[in-house]
Design a protein around this motif. Structure first.
Motif, PDB file in Angstrom:
ATOM      1  N   ILE A  88       0.847  -1.197   0.000  1.00  0.00           N
ATOM      2  CA  ILE A  88       0.000   0.000   0.000  1.00  0.00           C
ATOM      3  C   ILE A  88       0.881   1.245   0.000  1.00  0.00           C
ATOM      4  CG2 ILE A  88      -1.709   1.340   1.284  1.00  0.00           C
ATOM      5  CD1 ILE A  88      -2.760  -1.288   2.415  1.00  0.00           C
ATOM      6  N   ARG A  89       0.698   2.104  -0.998  1.00  0.00           N
ATOM      7  CA  ARG A  89       1.463   3.354  -1.045  1.00  0.00           C
ATOM      8  C   ARG A  89       0.855   4.393  -0.125  1.00  0.00           C
ATOM      9  NH1 ARG A  89       1.553   8.159  -4.011  1.00  0.00           N
ATOM     10  NH2 ARG A  89      -0.230   7.557  -5.287  1.00  0.00           N
ATOM     11  N   LYS A  90      -0.481   4.534  -0.188  1.00  0.00           N
ATOM     12  CA  LYS A  90      -1.147   5.543   0.641  1.00  0.00           C
ATOM     13  C   LYS A  90      -2.644   5.289   0.663  1.00  0.00           C
ATOM     14  CE  LYS A  90      -2.460   9.385  -1.308  1.00  0.00           C
ATOM     15  NZ  LYS A  90      -2.578  10.718  -1.923  1.00  0.00           N
ATOM     16  N   LEU A  91      -3.301   5.842   1.682  1.00  0.00           N
ATOM     17  CA  LEU A  91      -4.757   5.893   1.695  1.00  0.00           C
ATOM     18  C   LEU A  91      -5.214   6.956   0.711  1.00  0.00           C
ATOM     19  CD1 LEU A  91      -5.709   5.842   5.498  1.00  0.00           C
ATOM     20  CD2 LEU A  91      -5.806   3.935   3.888  1.00  0.00           C
ATOM     21  N   SER A  92      -6.369   6.733   0.108  1.00  0.00           N
ATOM     22  CA  SER A  92      -6.923   7.745  -0.783  1.00  0.00           C
ATOM     23  C   SER A  92      -7.340   8.975   0.017  1.00  0.00           C
ATOM     24  CB  SER A  92      -8.141   7.181  -1.517  1.00  0.00           C
ATOM     25  OG  SER A  92      -8.813   8.207  -2.219  1.00  0.00           O
ATOM     26  N   ASP A  93      -7.044  10.157  -0.539  1.00  0.00           N
ATOM     27  CA  ASP A  93      -7.526  11.394   0.084  1.00  0.00           C
ATOM     28  C   ASP A  93      -8.558  12.076  -0.825  1.00  0.00           C
ATOM     29  OD1 ASP A  93      -5.851  12.238  -1.928  1.00  0.00           O
ATOM     30  OD2 ASP A  93      -4.437  13.281  -0.624  1.00  0.00           O
ATOM     31  N   THR A  94      -9.136  11.286  -1.736  1.00  0.00           N
ATOM     32  CA  THR A  94     -10.174  11.808  -2.616  1.00  0.00           C
ATOM     33  C   THR A  94     -11.431  12.118  -1.815  1.00  0.00           C
ATOM     34  OG1 THR A  94      -9.345  10.522  -4.477  1.00  0.00           O
ATOM     35  CG2 THR A  94     -11.616  11.305  -4.636  1.00  0.00           C
ATOM     36  N   ARG A  95     -12.013  13.265  -2.061  1.00  0.00           N
ATOM     37  CA  ARG A  95     -13.225  13.642  -1.349  1.00  0.00           C
ATOM     38  C   ARG A  95     -14.318  12.616  -1.613  1.00  0.00           C
ATOM     39  NH1 ARG A  95     -16.353  19.506  -1.832  1.00  0.00           N
ATOM     40  NH2 ARG A  95     -17.922  19.092  -0.211  1.00  0.00           N
TER      41      ARG A  95
ATOM     42  N   ILE B 291      -0.925   7.930   9.330  1.00  0.00           N
ATOM     43  CA  ILE B 291       0.243   8.524   9.980  1.00  0.00           C
ATOM     44  C   ILE B 291       1.407   7.563   9.761  1.00  0.00           C
ATOM     45  CG2 ILE B 291       1.262   9.331  12.141  1.00  0.00           C
ATOM     46  CD1 ILE B 291      -1.522   9.984  13.144  1.00  0.00           C
ATOM     47  N   GLY B 292       2.346   7.983   8.920  1.00  0.00           N
ATOM     48  CA  GLY B 292       3.424   7.071   8.550  1.00  0.00           C
ATOM     49  C   GLY B 292       2.863   5.874   7.813  1.00  0.00           C
ATOM     50  N   ARG B 293       3.163   4.701   8.317  1.00  0.00           N
ATOM     51  CA  ARG B 293       2.707   3.468   7.688  1.00  0.00           C
ATOM     52  C   ARG B 293       1.579   2.819   8.485  1.00  0.00           C
ATOM     53  NH1 ARG B 293       2.886   2.899   3.000  1.00  0.00           N
ATOM     54  NH2 ARG B 293       2.734   0.654   3.256  1.00  0.00           N
ATOM     55  N   THR B 294       0.782   3.649   9.174  1.00  0.00           N
ATOM     56  CA  THR B 294      -0.321   3.113   9.955  1.00  0.00           C
ATOM     57  C   THR B 294      -1.610   3.882   9.685  1.00  0.00           C
ATOM     58  OG1 THR B 294       0.183   4.541  11.861  1.00  0.00           O
ATOM     59  CG2 THR B 294       1.164   2.334  11.847  1.00  0.00           C
ATOM     60  N   LEU B 295      -2.720   3.183   9.831  1.00  0.00           N
ATOM     61  CA  LEU B 295      -4.046   3.788   9.833  1.00  0.00           C
ATOM     62  C   LEU B 295      -4.398   4.028  11.290  1.00  0.00           C
ATOM     63  CD1 LEU B 295      -6.871   4.522   8.666  1.00  0.00           C
ATOM     64  CD2 LEU B 295      -7.422   2.077   8.796  1.00  0.00           C
TER      65      LEU B 295
END
Length: 223
Positions: free
Chosen positions: A75-82, A121-125
């Motif tokens: 996983i690169r990142k969580l989506s921040d799409t509205r 935050i970093g590599r955690t949800l």
């Protein structure tokens, strides 16, 4: 396009010669290493989240007595799409699901206790509050909208993950000839050619993102 096809096209683009390189050939290995380098560069293009690497409902884990959950290495990142949000499907009632808004990490602490928010935050949800064994969603499955890392190429039949594979062909060919005294004059033209394809990829990706957006529903449900 497969890795085998990529190698053949890169070699002819860089040298003007047709050759069937074996996977043990040093030229093959050089092309493979360069291609994977540029796949990494592509997936981390500044300001771009590639739709082809987006997964709308990715299982992160199950709710336990904590507020933090590690993200898998792919996983690169969580989506921040509205409109995207994390959902927790109940462990006991398949028709019950709670959603949590994804907020910027530096704002998470500004929300009051009990707020249904979370952040990467970093590599955690991280959720606003830690869950307890008597939480209604305890033991439930966490689903999150995420962007994955592209799979690096390894085997001959691996598919090139880049939206326009020809971009990878040209960039790899450019790097292949960059330090070759007899061919390095090709480098600027190849980079310019690849740049036009990158612009096209970004435009195509933006067009996909701007389509009517429908928030995800894990397992096809409508919560």
């Amino acid at each position: 396009m497969t890795l085998a096809e990529l190698v053949a096209q890169v070699y002819i683009k860089a040298t003007g010669k047709v050759s069937t390189l074996t996977s043990t050939d040093t030229k093959y290995q050089k092309i493979l290493a360069i291609a994977n380098q540029f796949i990494s560069q592509w997936e981390n293009t500044t300001g771009v989240d590639w739709s082809s690497l987006y997964e709308r409902e990715h299982s992160i884990g199950t709710i336990s007595a904590t507020a933090t959950y590690d993200l898998d290495d792919d996983i690169r990142k969580l989506s921040d799409t509205r409109g995207d949000y994390v959902q927790i499907a109940s462990a006991t009632d398949d028709d019950n699901c709670v959603h949590y808004d994804i907020v910027p990490a530096d704002t998470l602490s500004r929300y009051g206790s009990g707020s249904k928010v979370c952040a990467q935050i970093g590599r955690t949800l991280v959720f606003r509050d830690a869950f307890t064994s008597d939480s209604p969603v305890y033991g439930g499955t966490i689903y999150a909208p995420i962007y994955l890392y592209a799979e690096p190429l390894a085997s001959a039949n691996d598919e090139v993950p880049v939206d326009i594979p020809q971009w990878l062909v040209i960039m790899t060919a450019a790097e292949y000839v960059r330090n070759d005294a007899t061919k390095q004059n090709q480098y600027p033209n190849l980079v310019a050619e690849a740049g036009a394809l990158l612009d096209r990829m970004i435009d195509d990706n933006d067009a996909q993102v701007n389509e009517a957006y429908i928030p995800f529903s894990p397992l096809g449900r409508s919560w």
